[in-house]
Structure formats: structure tokens, C-alpha cells
Design an enzyme around this catalytic site. Structure first.
Site, mmCIF file in Angstrom:
data_model
loop_
_atom_site.group_PDB
_atom_site.id
_atom_site.type_symbol
_atom_site.label_atom_id
_atom_site.label_comp_id
_atom_site.label_asym_id
_atom_site.label_seq_id
_atom_site.Cartn_x
_atom_site.Cartn_y
_atom_site.Cartn_z
ATOM 1 C CG ASP A 91 15.194 8.489 4.826
ATOM 2 O OD1 ASP A 91 16.208 8.134 3.850
ATOM 3 O OD2 ASP A 91 14.251 8.371 4.686
ATOM 4 N N GLY B 172 -1.533 4.148 4.669
ATOM 5 C CA GLY B 172 -0.613 3.416 4.379
ATOM 6 C C GLY B 172 -0.526 2.283 5.390
ATOM 7 C CB VAL C 198 -2.302 11.534 7.261
ATOM 8 C CG1 VAL C 198 -2.101 13.104 7.658
ATOM 9 C CG2 VAL C 198 -1.110 10.707 7.810
ATOM 10 C CG MET D 37 3.640 2.046 9.228
ATOM 11 S SD MET D 37 3.657 0.400 9.822
ATOM 12 C CE MET D 37 5.063 -0.247 8.859
ATOM 13 N N GLY D 38 -0.796 3.204 8.954
ATOM 14 C CA GLY D 38 -2.173 4.241 9.468
ATOM 15 C C GLY D 38 -2.574 5.002 8.717
ATOM 16 C CG LEU E 245 -5.169 15.011 4.591
ATOM 17 C CD1 LEU E 245 -4.131 15.798 5.583
ATOM 18 C CD2 LEU E 245 -5.740 15.805 3.741
ATOM 19 N N GLY E 246 -4.466 10.635 3.232
ATOM 20 C CA GLY E 246 -3.891 9.543 2.618
ATOM 21 C C GLY E 246 -4.007 8.245 3.802
ATOM 22 C CE LYS F 222 2.738 10.222 10.635
ATOM 23 N NZ LYS F 222 4.042 10.255 10.784
#
Length: 753
Positions: free
Chosen positions: A150, A37, A42, A39-40, A34-35, A56
Site C-alpha cells: 500500500d 478512528g 493515538v 479502530m482506536g 492526537l487522533g 496507539k
């Protein structure tokens, strides 16, 4: 792992597994990526016989970092502590082959940022529903002993069952030491964090209430109440300036103002937000209001034996990036020193490199700040704040070791689990009134589910109605544009004439006339069969050229016009008005399109430019400095010896007016207000006789070059720094509260009608 979300179908967003991707993690078979980045990654996966889930997976090289793993464990724990109707339910977690992973529900729904960026500000009814739903989520978060820290539009998903607050990766427990955050750091997103976060003061649930106020103001107006800019600029405004909350109606406007109070002690609690939104009648009123607002036919049907609601699909399609980290190369930004900008909307493919999402400043920043408040700045409104204002802060520090979490939302509420939970103790209990009110939060979910249904209906219906140009979206008539094929505008010019057709998302521009020169300011002929434009070679004058609508047959009509000056067609389409340089002064001329022969209409010594020729009243409007300041005038080209009519004055435009353009009916002029520095600033409209003045935008970004839609209901305009223009559109009756970006970066000079 922050997320960039795509609300399209799974097939449009999920990618096939690559050679380096695992095919299985724990008990879950991975079906697609799915994506990814820093850090890892998904993945879309499922346990044998189970529904699809989001998995994740942390990068293997990070598994040995104790600080990172502590943050990851915090994310899992924090998400599990919050009632599942508020966020994504954690289904599983563990470690395998040296890689940590977490499994969550996989839920459909755009973020609030995406919805507002594509559809504009929410209607009053939908806005109130989102305000209620997010307040309910904050009550659940705070009652679990957490502060989100956030909260922002990209962290609120509009699922079919109501708003969901996501990304708990940097949430902090009130009753635990903040072991993973170093003293002197600010973690969060500029423009949404509270003054006490910037000043490194105590963090309490009040910071989330402040963010709620920013978020509701954004949802109601389409812009951040503190404008746009770098981390330092946004921080200065949050600490010292008053917010611009936009066209919110009472009592919601008053509640947002209280939430945005600089003093956290003066802000309402999340519980008080809920009570106020229900009319202030106490918990019984909250319950009654929610019950009456929830239509029975929208209630969740009883599940069948296979676990699906009656008549529902086997599995709902998913917004793939709802659980995805940022794409490669989109790591969280640190504080910058660049000028304010209005970057592209997420999820689009502009002609040139995309920027940050509209309405949000740099995605996340970690900034080392002094332990004492910065020196005071002038108490000004955001629209009056200068560009990158000097804020006495040290250079930005490193990014946090683990940015915010999964970007997910739950499919359904766990009301029984919520009501049976033990009441928290300690600071998290501030303002709580016991279980009865907590039980009503489940009712809030019902209300916000109805709101979400309305949002989806709005999107689907809006997509259908946009083709006819109704108020749901800008008309889809093609506009002419300037397309920059290389940077440098306005000192240098590398531009081609192009076209752009507005739609539901940011449209791409199509170049019509190839070349390596400077072709700008295109204008449709009245029958839309020809295009006039200005060609500039970098010298003291320009030329007027005309070509067919498909880009064929270009030919020069007039030489010696003012450099980069706009031209205008006559109502009959046989003449063109242009500013020709005579003795170093721009004079209004009318040229025959067939022969190029020109006739002067003015001979005064004052600068003037930007002619616009009304196809209804036959008059030519332009700006001139004949009376000192730069104001708008109009004349009758058939009787140029008659006195000019002054349309704007220093009362309307104290710093000057620019870029006039007639409405299709000839009753109004849209124009650009100038600021005290002599630069373009905001968009306004005025009647042809000088009455009926209205300022439509107040954004601190530069705005210029308005253009009416052919039906006169919308205005296109350019927003952003001059070298990186972006085309936006807004309904004339709503102004910037309905504004949305319709063109990619580095595309300007819209000509719609």
C-alpha cells in the site's frame, strides 16, 4: 489505523484528554489525544523522564476479536522487522485492561501527498532525492521479507532526515501464509496498486516497485499517472491503459516507465532502482554518489549528554496526526460508482464538505474480484478514458478488519543494526547482492536527509515569498469567485459573489453580497473598485449588475443578456461588454456603465458568448460558431464593421474552444478546450495572432474558466465535476506539473485580474 496528518504545531493538532480517554497505558502517561478512528485512538505520551512518544491504543471492544488482534500483532512485528531508518521505530507494545497498544517514535514531517498538494510538483533535485530515498526504503522492506502492498504518497513522510515509508498494517511476509487476507480480495488504494493485485495474481516485491513508479510520477507532476476516479475506473486504467508520467526528465522517466510495466517480471527490483538512480555504475558508484551528495554541515551532530544534538531544541515539535487514525467519520471508502472528481486537499476547511485528498482515489478499498482477468478494455491513455468505465467486477466487499498502520516515521537511522542484520532467505532475496549494497542504503539515508532539509527550506522560504507572488506559489492578489450556498449547479443556481485570497493552503471563500438568488461570473473593474456580475432568475435571460468592491451599492445595468453569460469591462472601466439576446440569438453589445445604454457590435445569426476585453490591445475576444465549429475570434469595438480575426481553428481545437480570457499584457488568450462530447475539458493558451499554442493540462477531470493572475505568471481555473467545482492555480510556464488547489469545494468562476 490510517492517519490524517497535520504538519502544524502540536498545540494546533493535539487535543486535551476527554472523560473517556485513559490517562495512562502501561508505563506511559498520556498527555493529549492526537487522533481517533474506528479502530482506536493515538495519544501523545511519555515514560517518566523519557521523550514524547506516540501511543496507539486499540478500542476495548476489539480486544476480543482474534482476527483483529492477529492483524495488530502483524503490524507490530512488521514494523520491528524493517530497518528503523525506513519507518517508525517500535519502542514498546503490550496489553493492559483488555486493550492492546503499541508505542512508537514521534517524528515531525509532512507526507509527500501534503507537500505536493500545498507546494506543487517537486523540483528535479528534490524529486530525485525522494525517488532514491523511497527506493532505499523498499530495498530494506523487501530484504526483511515483506511486501508493503500500500505504498502511496500519504504513506511517505518527508522527515528532516529523509523520506520514511509508513503504514505496515497490511504488509505481508513473503515467507508466511497470508492468513489474514481472504482469497479474492484486493487490499490497497486504487491508483497505486499494481495490475496483479487487481487481478488477484501472485503478490511479490514487484507490486511495491509499481507503486514507486506511480509515486515518483505523482511527485514530479502533481497527479496520479492513471488520473482520478472510482475504484473500478482506476482499476481498469491500471490494467489496460498506459500511464501519463508527466514532465519527468531522462533517465528518471525511463526508470519510471520500467517500474510501471504491466508485467511484474519486467520491472526492476528495488536494488536495481538504486543502482540506476546512481548512474548504473554498481555498488561502488552508489556509495560514492551518496557520499559526495551529503554535505558535511548537514550531517547529524554528536549528541550531548542529554541526548540532543548540539544547539537543538529539547524535543522537536511534532506533526500531530503523523501517528493518528482518521478522524471520526472518515472511515476507509469502498469502491464507488460516482463520476471522476478532483476532491479537496487534505487538512483544509472548505466551504462545503471536503472530499478525498487530491491525487488519491478513495483512501482504501477491499474489493472482491474474479479469479480470471476482466474482459479487455480499449488500450487508451488515462486522459482519454471515459468516466466510470464498466469493469466486470462484483460489488465491493467488506472493509478489511484492520486497515493500514500507524502513520509514523523514525527520527534517526539505525545503521549498525541494519548492517548487522542476518540476510533473509527465500523469495525476499530476489535480486540481492549481499551486505555491501545493504550498507550503502545507510548512505541513501544521508542523501535523503539532505533532500528533506531542502524540502523544509522550500516550504519555509515559499511561505515568505508567496506574499510577493514569486514562482514558489501563486500570487496572493484577491480573486472574485462564485460561492454555491446550496447544490444544484448548473441545472439550478444558488450562488453568491464572493472573494478568495490564495495562500499556502486551500483558502476559504468570503461572501460579498448576501441573497438567495443566483449571482455568478463576477469581474473586477480595471481599478478593482467595482465588480460586475451576472444575475440569473432561472429564465431565458440574465441581467448585468454592478456593485462596489465591498459588496455595497448593487444596481442593475443591462437586462436581457444570455443566461449565465460572462461580461467584460472596457480598459477605461466606463463600459461593459455583454451578450444581449436579440431575436433569440446572442449578439455582442457594449453598455455604458452609468446609463445602461447599449450599442450592438454584431448582428450575425450564429451563437456566441464569453466576451473578454483586453486592457492593452483594446480588442474583444469571444467564441462563435460562425464557421461551423466553436472557435475563438476577436474584433475591434471601435471599428465593429471590420472583419473579425480568427484566433483558434479546428487544428488547435478540433472539438471547439470556450472561456477565452486575455492575459494582462494582451499578448495571449487562455481558454478551455472542449472534448468530443461538447463539454469543457482542458486549459490551453495561444498567442493573439493564433501562434504559440500550448495545452497546459491533460487531466481527465473537467477543467474550465481560466483566469490570469494580475502579473500574468499564473492561471487560476476550475477543476472537477460541474456540480462540485474547485479552484486550482498553476504557473503558466510549468502548467499542471505545478498545479495546486487553492479554493474549497463548491466555489468556482475565478476572476483574478
Amino acid at each position: 489505523m490510517n492517519s490524517r496528518r497535520d504538519t502544524g504545531s502540536q498545540s494546533a493538532s493535539a487535543r486535551a484528554l476527554g472523560p473517556g480517554d485513559p490517562s495512562r497505558i502501561g508505563a506511559y502517561v498520556l498527555e493529549a489525544k492526537l487522533g481517533e478512528g474506528g479502530m482506536g485512538a493515538v495519544y501523545l505520551g511519555r515514560r517518566e523522564g523519557g521523550p514524547q512518544v506516540a501511543v496507539k491504543v486499540v478500542r476495548g471492544e476489539l480486544a476480543g476479536d482474534p482476527a483483529f488482534l492477529a492483524r495488530f500483532r502483524d503490524e507490530v512485528t512488521n514494523a520491528q522487522r524493517v530497518a528503523s531508518f525506513c519507518t517508525a521505530q517500535v519502542l514498546d507494545h503490550g496489553q493492559e485492561d483488555g486493550r492492546a497498544y503499541m508505542v512508537t517514535e514521534y517524528i515531525e514531517g509532512p507526507s509527500l501527498l501534503e507537500h505536493v498538494s500545498e507546494h506543487g510538483a517537486l523540483s528535479p533535485g528534490l524529486l530525485n532525492g525522494v525517488a532514491v530515498g523511497v527506493a532505499a526504503a523498499l530495498l530494506a522492506i523487501h530484504s526483511a521479507g515483506l511486501v508493503h502492498r500500500d505504498l502511496k504518497p500519504s504513506n511517505v513522510l518527508l522527515s528532516i532526515s529523509g523520506p520514511r515509508v509508513i503504514d505496515f498494517g497490511i504488509a505481508r511476509a513473503l515467507d508466511e501464509a497470508a492468513g489474514h487476507t481472504r482469497t479474492g480480495q484486493v487490499i490497497g488504494s486504487p491508483g497505486w496498486i499494481a495490475p496483479e493485485q487487481i487481478l488477484n495474481q501472485s503478490i511479490t516485491p514487484a507490486v511495491d516497485v509499481f507503486a514507486w513508479g506511480c509515486l515518483v510520477a505523482f511527485a514530479g507532476s502533481g497527479r496520479n499517472p492513471f488520473g482520478t476516479g472510482t475504484f473500478q475506473v482506476m482499476a481498469a486504467r491500471v490494467v489496460h491503459a498506459e500511464p501519463e508520467i508527466g514532465p519527468l526528465s531522462e533517465p528518471l522517466a525511463g526508470l519510471v516507465r520500467r517500474a510501471l510495466d504491466k508485467d511484474p517480471a519486467n520491472r526492476p527490483t528495488a536494488q536495481e532502482l538504486l543502482l540506476s538512480l546512481a548512474g548504473g555504475g554498481g555498488e561502488a558508484a552508489v556509495t560514492t554518489t551518496l557520499h559526495e551528495a551529503w554535505p558535511e554541515d548537514l550531517a547529524e551532530p554528536e549528541p550531548q549528554e542529554d541526548g540532543r544534538p548540539d544547539g537543538g531544541p529539547a524535543e522537536a515539535p511534532h506533526a500531530a496526526d503523523a501517528h493518528a487514525p482518521a478522524a471520526a467519520g472518515t472511515a476507509p471508502a469502498v469502491a464507488e460508482t460516482t463520476a471522476d472528481s478532483r476532491p479537496p486537499v487534505p487538512g483544509t476547511r472548505p466551504v462545503h464538505a471536503p472530499g478525498r485528498p487530491s491525487g488519491e482515489a478513495p483512501a482504501e478499498a477491499t474489493l472482491h474480484v474474479p479469479q480470471t482477468p476482466p474482459s479487455p478494455l480499449p488500450e487508451t491513455r488515462p486522459a482519454q478514458m471515459p468516466g466510470p468505465a464498466p469493469v466486470p467486477m462484483p460489488p465491493p466487499g467488506p472493509r478489511p478488519s484492520f486497515p493500514p498502520g500507524p502513520g509514523q516515521s523514525p527520527a534517526h537511522a539505525a545503521q549498525t543494526e541494519w548492517m548487522d542484520a542476518e540476510a533473509p532467505t527465500g523469495p525476499a532475496a530476489r535480486g540481492r547482492r549481499g551486505k555491501p549494497l545493504l550498507a550503502t542504503v545507510a548512505g541513501v539515508v544521508a542523501l535523503t536527509a539532505a533532500v528533506a532539509v531542502g524540502l523544509y527550506a522550500l516550504q519555509d522560504d515559499g511561505a515568505k515569498r508567496n506574499a510577493s507572488g514569486s514562482a514558489s506559489g501563486p500570487p496572493t492578489d484577491t480573486m472574485l469567485v462564485r460561492v454555491d450556498y446550496a447544490p444544484g449547479w448548473a441545472k439550478e443556481c444558488h450562488a453568491r459573489v464572493g472573494s478568495l485570497t490564495p495562500g499556502g493552503t486551500v483558502a476559504s471563500a468570503r461572501e460579498l453580497l448576501p441573497g438567495e438568488g443566483c449571482d455568478v461570473l463576477p469581474q473586477w473593474s480595471p481599478d478593482r473598485k467595482q465588480i460586475a456580475f451576472t444575475r440569473w432568475d432561472g429564465g431565458a435571460t440574465s441581467e448585468v449588475w454592478v456593485m462596489n468592491a465591498d459588496g455595497s451599492g448593487p444596481r442593475r445595468v443591462v437586462s436581457g443578456i444570455a443566461p449565465r453569460s460572462r461580461v467584460a469591462w472596457s480598459p477605461e472601466g466606463d463600459r461593459i461588454a455583454a451578450m444581449v439576446k436579440v431575436g433569440g440569438v446572442s449578439q455582442l453589445h457594449v453598455a455604458d456603465v452609468r446609463t445602461g445604454r447599449t450599442v450592438p457590435l454584431t448582428d450575425d445569426p450564429q451563437p456566441k458568448d464569453d466576451p473578454t476585453w483586453s486592457r492593452e490591445n483594446g480588442k474583444i475576444a469571444f467564441w462563435s460558431r460562425r464557421d461551423g465549429s466553436q472557435q475563438l475570434y476577436c474584433l475591434d469595438p471601435e471599428h465593429p464593421d471590420r472583419a473579425w480575426t480568427q484566433v483558434t481553428t479546428s487544428r488547435i481545437a478540433p472539438n471547439g474552444a470556450n472561456d477565452p480570457i486575455w492575459s494582462p499584457d494582451g499578448d495571449q488568450l487562455a481558454f478551455t478546450l472542449m472534448n468530443g462530447e461538447g463539454k469543457t475539458s482542458d486549459i490551453a493558451v495561444v498567442d493573439a495572432d493564433g501562434d504559440g499554442y500550448r495545452q497546459l493540462t491533460t487531466d481527465p477531470a473537467h477543467e474550465m474558466d481560466p483566469s490570469w493572475s494580475p502579473d500574468g505568471t499564473w492561471l487560476a481555473f476550475v477543476r472537477g465535476p460541474v456540480p462540485m467545482p474547485q479552484i486550482w492555480a498553476m504557473p503558466v510556464d510549468r502548467g499542471e506539473s505545478g498545479a495546486r488547489q487553492i479554493g474549497p469545494s463548491s466555489v468556482g468562476h475565478p476572476a483574478w485580474s
